[in-house]
Design a protein around this motif. Structure first.
Motif, short mmCIF file in Angstrom:
data_model
loop_
_atom_site.label_atom_id
_atom_site.label_comp_id
_atom_site.label_asym_id
_atom_site.label_seq_id
_atom_site.Cartn_x
_atom_site.Cartn_y
_atom_site.Cartn_z
N ASP A 132 -12.41 -12.20 40.49
CA ASP A 132 -12.09 -13.28 39.57
C ASP A 132 -12.03 -12.69 38.17
O ASP A 132 -12.91 -11.92 37.76
CB ASP A 132 -13.15 -14.37 39.62
CG ASP A 132 -12.92 -15.36 40.74
OD1 ASP A 132 -12.02 -16.20 40.60
OD2 ASP A 132 -13.63 -15.29 41.76
N ARG A 133 -10.99 -13.05 37.42
CA ARG A 133 -10.85 -12.59 36.04
C ARG A 133 -10.72 -13.80 35.11
O ARG A 133 -9.68 -14.06 34.53
CB ARG A 133 -9.64 -11.66 35.92
CG ARG A 133 -9.80 -10.31 36.61
CD ARG A 133 -10.95 -9.47 36.04
NE ARG A 133 -10.81 -9.20 34.62
CZ ARG A 133 -10.36 -8.05 34.12
NH1 ARG A 133 -10.01 -7.06 34.93
NH2 ARG A 133 -10.29 -7.87 32.81
N ASP A 134 -11.82 -14.53 34.99
CA ASP A 134 -11.84 -15.68 34.09
C ASP A 134 -11.67 -15.28 32.63
O ASP A 134 -11.39 -16.13 31.79
CB ASP A 134 -13.14 -16.46 34.27
CG ASP A 134 -13.29 -17.06 35.67
OD1 ASP A 134 -12.31 -17.65 36.15
OD2 ASP A 134 -14.37 -16.92 36.25
N THR A 137 -6.30 -14.76 30.09
CA THR A 137 -5.68 -16.07 29.85
C THR A 137 -4.93 -16.60 31.06
O THR A 137 -4.83 -17.81 31.25
CB THR A 137 -4.71 -15.99 28.65
OG1 THR A 137 -3.74 -14.96 28.90
CG2 THR A 137 -5.47 -15.68 27.36
N ASP A 138 -4.41 -15.70 31.89
CA ASP A 138 -3.69 -16.14 33.10
C ASP A 138 -4.47 -15.84 34.38
O ASP A 138 -3.93 -15.98 35.48
CB ASP A 138 -2.31 -15.51 33.17
CG ASP A 138 -2.34 -14.00 33.45
OD1 ASP A 138 -3.43 -13.39 33.33
OD2 ASP A 138 -1.29 -13.44 33.80
N GLY A 139 -5.73 -15.43 34.24
CA GLY A 139 -6.53 -15.13 35.42
C GLY A 139 -6.06 -13.93 36.21
O GLY A 139 -6.52 -13.69 37.33
N PHE A 167 -7.72 -19.45 40.06
CA PHE A 167 -7.00 -19.67 38.79
C PHE A 167 -7.44 -20.96 38.12
O PHE A 167 -6.64 -21.71 37.56
CB PHE A 167 -5.48 -19.67 39.02
CG PHE A 167 -4.95 -18.36 39.55
CD1 PHE A 167 -5.11 -17.18 38.84
CD2 PHE A 167 -4.30 -18.31 40.78
CE1 PHE A 167 -4.64 -15.98 39.35
CE2 PHE A 167 -3.81 -17.11 41.29
CZ PHE A 167 -3.99 -15.93 40.56
N ARG A 169 -8.46 -23.53 35.61
CA ARG A 169 -8.15 -23.75 34.19
C ARG A 169 -7.19 -22.70 33.63
O ARG A 169 -7.25 -22.38 32.44
CB ARG A 169 -9.43 -23.80 33.35
CG ARG A 169 -10.43 -24.86 33.82
CD ARG A 169 -11.64 -24.96 32.91
NE ARG A 169 -12.63 -25.85 33.48
CZ ARG A 169 -13.65 -25.46 34.24
NH1 ARG A 169 -13.79 -24.17 34.53
NH2 ARG A 169 -14.51 -26.33 34.73
N LYS A 170 -6.33 -22.13 34.47
CA LYS A 170 -5.33 -21.16 34.02
C LYS A 170 -3.94 -21.77 34.19
O LYS A 170 -3.29 -21.65 35.23
CB LYS A 170 -5.44 -19.85 34.83
CG LYS A 170 -6.84 -19.21 34.79
CD LYS A 170 -7.24 -18.81 33.38
CE LYS A 170 -8.62 -18.15 33.38
NZ LYS A 170 -9.06 -17.81 32.01
N ASP A 171 -3.49 -22.46 33.16
CA ASP A 171 -2.23 -23.20 33.22
C ASP A 171 -1.06 -22.27 33.50
O ASP A 171 -0.91 -21.21 32.88
CB ASP A 171 -2.02 -23.91 31.88
CG ASP A 171 -0.86 -24.89 31.93
OD1 ASP A 171 -0.74 -25.60 32.95
OD2 ASP A 171 -0.09 -24.92 30.96
N ALA A 173 -0.49 -20.27 35.82
CA ALA A 173 -0.77 -18.99 36.49
C ALA A 173 -0.22 -18.97 37.91
O ALA A 173 0.39 -17.99 38.35
CB ALA A 173 -2.27 -18.70 36.49
#
Length: 324
Positions: A132-134, A137-139, A167, A169-171, A173
């Motif tokens: 996971d890459r919170d 910005t795009d995960g 993803f 909260r990554k609009d 993505a």
């Protein structure tokens, strides 16, 4: 008195602190595994060749990071699930053995190295997953797309399966990843909704379900897939409901395997599910209409993924013919 031996495939057996965020948790003794899920230590020559290839290309594999029990079998057949975007995850799920912390910046050369390894291994089917890459910005969606594109360039006949984060909260993505057109889009639910607060606290069950549903809405030609771990305390009726939810989202493929506790700081195994019970759950899933089902104690998301994909494609073609 029994002795537990842990093999670290990454650094010659040396240990390292992987889960500082779990240090304050009380110990959960690790239960002795039943004989039906014990595996042999890897020693096949091709296993070592695969391991060397991963090192030479500076690649991370979930096989190692998650301490998969099938690593010996899979690597001996030159099957490895590559984990992109580093080896440090921004979340701290109670079941997972991947390190938690602040990840390093993305490696811009990674997509080409992954593609090179796929070509050298001569893979018909490859599975690409990630931490996971919170923090991004795009995960990490664009990085996933770049990896898919690189593999398509060097190995155009190789089918590509991705196992993505949620993803959250990554609009936009998800749209980026779907536009790259992987053959299989996998996102694991891991467990039943009731257990999310303790087992998968950084995730949301309905976000994961919505993700799978949206993939099908955006591109119905992409196979969708999800996996569950059993033995965490889930009930049969809860599993049946999750299967129904997945079928409403038109998910094609479900995998179910036994949860194995990585360390004393991870969630305890509530019980070991027997092979007969796994067979019953597999039958239940088939009756509910999944195109492909894999259910056994040692089943993992990418276990036998190449064979499963061939059967999945055949099952879809058969269903389409029957509908004509």
């Amino acid at each position: 008195m029994s002795t537990r031996v842990e093999i670290d495939h990454r650094k010659g057996g040396t240990s390292r602190i992987r889960h500082p965020e779990k240090a304050h948790r009380p110990d959960n003794p690790i239960a002795r595994k039943p004989e039906w899920i014990r595996v042999r230590a890897p020693n096949h020559p091709i296993y070592h060749e695969t391991r060397s290839l991963m090192r030479d290309n500076k690649l991370v594999t979930v096989c190692e990071e998650a301490a998969c029990p099938n690593i010996g079998e899979c690597w001996s057949q030159r099957h490895a699930t590559m984990m992109i975007m580093g080896e440090i995850c921004t979340r701290a799920c109670a079941f997972c053995n991947v390190s938690t912390g602040l990840p390093k910046p993305l490696d811009e050369g990674e997509p080409e190295r992954v593609a090179e390894a796929v070509a050298k291994l001569g893979l018909r089917h490859v599975v690409i997953t990630s931490v996971d890459r919170d923090d991004l910005t795009d995960g990490g969606a664009l990085h996933f797309a770049r990896v898919i594109q690189a593999i398509r360039t060097t190995s155009p006949t190789t089918t590509i399966e991705i196992l993505t984060p949620d993803f959250l909260r990554k609009d936009k993505a998800l749209e980026v990843v779907v536009a790259a057109r992987p053959d299989v889009f996998n996102h694991n639910l891991e467990t039943v909704p009731r257990l999310y607060p303790t087992i998968r606290p950084g995730a949301r069950y309905y976000q994961s379900m919505r993700l799978l549903d949206r993939v099908k809405q955006m591109d119905p030609s992409i196979f969708t897939k999800s996996g569950l771990m059993l033995g965490l305390g889930e009930e049969k009726m809860e599993l049946a409901q999750v299967m129904d939810d997945l079928r409403i989202a038109d998910v094609d493929f479900i995998t179910m395997g036994q949860y194995l506790q990585p360390t004393v700081k991870h969630a305890a195994v509530a019980r070991f599910v027997t092979p007969d019970e796994f067979e019953d759950y597999g039958t239940m899933a088939r009756v509910k209409g999944f195109l492909q089902v894999s259910a056994s104690p040692l089943t993992r998301s990418s276990y036998h993924a190449d064979t499963d994909f061939a059967q999945l494609r055949e099952a879809r073609n058969k269903r389409l013919k029957e509908a004509q």
